[in-house]
Motif scaffolding. Structure first.
Motif, mmCIF file in Angstrom:
data_model
loop_
_atom_site.group_PDB
_atom_site.id
_atom_site.type_symbol
_atom_site.label_atom_id
_atom_site.label_comp_id
_atom_site.label_asym_id
_atom_site.label_seq_id
_atom_site.Cartn_x
_atom_site.Cartn_y
_atom_site.Cartn_z
ATOM 1 N N UNK A 93 0.831 -1.203 0.000
ATOM 2 C CA UNK A 93 0.000 0.000 0.000
ATOM 3 C C UNK A 93 0.871 1.260 0.000
ATOM 4 N N UNK A 94 1.941 1.271 0.791
ATOM 5 C CA UNK A 94 2.849 2.421 0.816
ATOM 6 C C UNK A 94 3.519 2.624 -0.544
ATOM 7 N N UNK A 95 3.924 1.519 -1.168
ATOM 8 C CA UNK A 95 4.544 1.630 -2.491
ATOM 9 C C UNK A 95 3.544 2.155 -3.526
ATOM 10 N N UNK A 96 2.302 1.721 -3.430
ATOM 11 C CA UNK A 96 1.260 2.187 -4.356
ATOM 12 C C UNK A 96 1.035 3.686 -4.189
ATOM 13 N N UNK B 73 1.839 6.556 -7.022
ATOM 14 C CA UNK B 73 0.795 7.471 -7.469
ATOM 15 C C UNK B 73 1.255 8.918 -7.317
ATOM 16 N N UNK B 74 1.941 9.222 -6.213
ATOM 17 C CA UNK B 74 2.443 10.582 -5.999
ATOM 18 C C UNK B 74 3.520 10.927 -7.023
ATOM 19 N N UNK B 75 4.403 9.988 -7.304
ATOM 20 C CA UNK B 75 5.461 10.221 -8.296
ATOM 21 C C UNK B 75 4.845 10.463 -9.670
ATOM 22 N N UNK B 76 3.785 9.752 -9.987
ATOM 23 C CA UNK B 76 3.134 9.926 -11.289
ATOM 24 C C UNK B 76 2.498 11.304 -11.446
ATOM 25 N N UNK C 206 8.151 16.636 -4.461
ATOM 26 C CA UNK C 206 7.354 15.518 -3.948
ATOM 27 C C UNK C 206 7.021 15.734 -2.476
ATOM 28 N N UNK C 207 7.991 16.179 -1.706
ATOM 29 C CA UNK C 207 7.791 16.431 -0.280
ATOM 30 C C UNK C 207 6.726 17.507 -0.064
ATOM 31 N N UNK C 208 6.811 18.605 -0.829
ATOM 32 C CA UNK C 208 5.816 19.675 -0.699
ATOM 33 C C UNK C 208 4.427 19.189 -1.110
ATOM 34 N N UNK C 209 4.379 18.399 -2.161
ATOM 35 C CA UNK C 209 3.102 17.896 -2.639
ATOM 36 C C UNK C 209 2.456 16.984 -1.595
ATOM 37 N N UNK D 229 6.684 15.807 -15.647
ATOM 38 C CA UNK D 229 7.171 14.664 -16.423
ATOM 39 C C UNK D 229 8.638 14.339 -16.169
ATOM 40 N N UNK D 230 9.496 15.344 -16.147
ATOM 41 C CA UNK D 230 10.930 15.092 -15.952
ATOM 42 C C UNK D 230 11.196 14.447 -14.594
ATOM 43 N N UNK D 231 10.535 14.967 -13.560
ATOM 44 C CA UNK D 231 10.717 14.405 -12.217
ATOM 45 C C UNK D 231 10.130 13.003 -12.126
ATOM 46 N N UNK D 232 8.973 12.812 -12.722
ATOM 47 C CA UNK D 232 8.341 11.492 -12.678
ATOM 48 C C UNK D 232 9.234 10.441 -13.330
ATOM 49 N N UNK D 233 9.818 10.787 -14.502
ATOM 50 C CA UNK D 233 10.698 9.825 -15.177
ATOM 51 C C UNK D 233 11.931 9.526 -14.341
#
Length: 141
Positions: free
Chosen positions: A67-70, A74-77, A123-126, A81-85
């Motif tokens: 669940x944590x990985x999911x 989802x947050x990374x997605x 990611x942390x701020x989001x 785009x550059x950060x997600x990749x």
């Protein structure tokens, strides 16, 4: 070690009272307890019942980890785009090196660290914005 010295002092007080030369008593007691701890550590072995199930393999932990990985994926997605990749490549199960990630993304290896840092900050701020503050209860209103 500190707790053991305090226990020695408390054991001593009813019979002998406080030590006359406290500095010397503390120094000698610390040395003795340190020797005892080293001697004990050399002879002790952790107990592991081979018949007991591995606690890391329990279904509850496996579910919580999945669940944590999911949630993380989802947050990374949702990142740009550059950060997600970049973060997706860094989270790959085969644990790629910076050189491999740089080649895969067509970036210079030296820029991966600074970009990764900015992406993790994003990611942390989001994720911090998604955390809901607890409601006030009782007299706090």
């Amino acid at each position: 070690l500190e707790q053991a010295v305090w226990i020695r002092l408390l054991e001593r007080l009813p019979r002998h009272g406080p030590p006359q030369d406290a500095v010397r008593w503390v120094r000698n007691t610390v040395r003795g307890e340190a020797r005892r701890a080293r001697r004990t550590a050399r002879h002790e072995r952790p107990y592991r019942d081979e018949r007991a199930p591995d606690p890391a393999g329990c279904p509850e932990r496996a579910f919580a980890g999945a669940d944590e990985r999911r949630v993380l994926r989802a947050a990374v997605d949702r990142l740009p785009a550059r950060c997600a990749r970049l973060l997706t490549a860094m989270l790959a199960p085969n644990d790629p090196t910076y050189r491999e990630i740089a080649g895969e993304l067509g970036m210079s290896q030296g820029s991966l660290g600074p970009i990764r840092s900015r992406c993790l900050g994003c990611l942390r701020r989001m994720l911090a914005a998604e955390v809901v503050a607890p409601e006030l209860r009782g007299k706090e209103r």
